[in-house]
Scaffold this active site. Sequence first.
Site, short mmCIF file in Angstrom:
data_model
loop_
_atom_site.label_atom_id
_atom_site.label_comp_id
_atom_site.label_asym_id
_atom_site.label_seq_id
_atom_site.Cartn_x
_atom_site.Cartn_y
_atom_site.Cartn_z
N TYR A 135 -22.68 27.46 -23.82
CA TYR A 135 -21.77 27.17 -22.72
C TYR A 135 -20.35 27.66 -23.03
O TYR A 135 -19.58 27.96 -22.12
CB TYR A 135 -21.75 25.67 -22.43
CG TYR A 135 -23.06 25.14 -21.89
CD1 TYR A 135 -23.24 24.91 -20.54
CD2 TYR A 135 -24.12 24.88 -22.74
CE1 TYR A 135 -24.44 24.43 -20.04
CE2 TYR A 135 -25.32 24.39 -22.26
CZ TYR A 135 -25.47 24.17 -20.91
OH TYR A 135 -26.67 23.70 -20.43
N LYS A 186 -34.16 24.09 -32.78
CA LYS A 186 -35.18 25.15 -32.77
C LYS A 186 -35.06 25.93 -34.07
O LYS A 186 -34.90 27.15 -34.10
CB LYS A 186 -35.00 26.06 -31.54
CG LYS A 186 -36.17 27.00 -31.27
CD LYS A 186 -37.47 26.28 -31.00
CE LYS A 186 -38.56 27.31 -30.67
NZ LYS A 186 -39.89 26.66 -30.58
N ASP A 218 -39.24 22.28 -28.07
CA ASP A 218 -40.46 22.33 -27.28
C ASP A 218 -41.32 21.10 -27.56
O ASP A 218 -41.88 20.49 -26.63
CB ASP A 218 -41.25 23.61 -27.52
CG ASP A 218 -41.30 24.02 -28.98
OD1 ASP A 218 -40.66 23.37 -29.82
OD2 ASP A 218 -41.99 25.01 -29.30
N ASP A 242 -28.80 19.17 -22.29
CA ASP A 242 -28.76 19.31 -20.83
C ASP A 242 -30.17 19.21 -20.26
O ASP A 242 -30.43 18.51 -19.28
CB ASP A 242 -28.13 20.66 -20.49
CG ASP A 242 -27.68 20.76 -19.04
OD1 ASP A 242 -27.91 19.80 -18.28
OD2 ASP A 242 -27.13 21.80 -18.66
N ASP A 246 -32.10 15.60 -18.28
CA ASP A 246 -32.65 15.65 -16.92
C ASP A 246 -34.12 15.25 -16.93
O ASP A 246 -34.60 14.58 -16.01
CB ASP A 246 -32.49 17.05 -16.33
CG ASP A 246 -31.14 17.25 -15.66
OD1 ASP A 246 -30.22 16.45 -15.96
OD2 ASP A 246 -30.99 18.18 -14.86
#
Length: 356
Positions: A135, A186, A218, A242, A246
Amino acid sequence: MKIAVLAGDGIGPEVMAQAVKVLRHVLPNAETEEAPVGLAGIHARGVPLPDETMALAKRADAILFGSVGGPDESTLPRDERPGTGLLLLREGLDLYANFRPAYMFPELIGASTLKPEVVDGLDLVILRELTGDVYFGKPRGIEKGANGQRRGFNTMEYSEAHIERVAHAGFRAARKRRKKLCSVDKANVLEVSQLWREIVTNVGREYPDVELSHLFIDAASMMMVRAPKQFDVIVTGNMFGDILSDAASMLTGSIGMLPSASLGDDGKGLYEPVHGSAPDIAGKDIANPLAQILSLAMMLRESFAMEDKARQVENAVRSVLAQGYRTADIFQEGKRRVGTEEMGNAVVEALKAAKA
């Protein structure tokens, strides 16, 4: 105390109006000041974060934030997008620790798309690092290559210092809860995640009472919907956080139920619902204001150390849910369907009843 009220766009002003009603009831002497941000800032001053809005945020003790964004904003240059106003606020105030709790209200178990036994008793917190990652990383952009085809690129980066401070925040949060911290990365693919895992592990040695585990993003996504109750506190980077937050919102039945707190080192915080501006339902009096109201409760607890008043607000929300009040996003047959304003009024009435 001075509270900046930045309602923003879309359903932001509607849900914020209900939170301010609750604020007036629990803190009648609090000083509030409003300012435009996002699309409202563009309409007022031509930029998503006007100078006076940033100045207000800096001098306020806390910030109540609604939502920003409008239709088709992705076609605008990045510095002209409404969402840039929020990113600039986070960066300018160094609000790096974004706490997103996901709690299953027993009354809403039927509103979740997962089996009741999977979500019954759910109580977790996602701690999303908020000022780094793709970001904010540079270089970034879209350029035309030698072959004439365009190429888009972003930079995922974290320094040791950035990882250390959010890791400490995660361990401190876990100490106050069930003493379990899961770090999500990751590291099997990304060098930045390899550094992330190393630093979090090193910081963990200072918290021997907290159980530290690691998951790849994942695997964490899979476990979030398969067995979410195993999690206590999850700490992760900006992009992964993020996504996971959600996903966690749907465990609870609706993204309209999730509050958040973005905190820095000086005690100042920005408090906002996880949901977006939802321009398609703006002005229809159907948006759920409970995430905004629960964000107010987080403000009372985190910025002002008013645990009793925070619990009063949370208990009022539980009370209206127990009475069967439901906005469209959490509606179930046999319950009382209400609009944004009626839900806000119901929370205020529940607060009054608790004092009677």
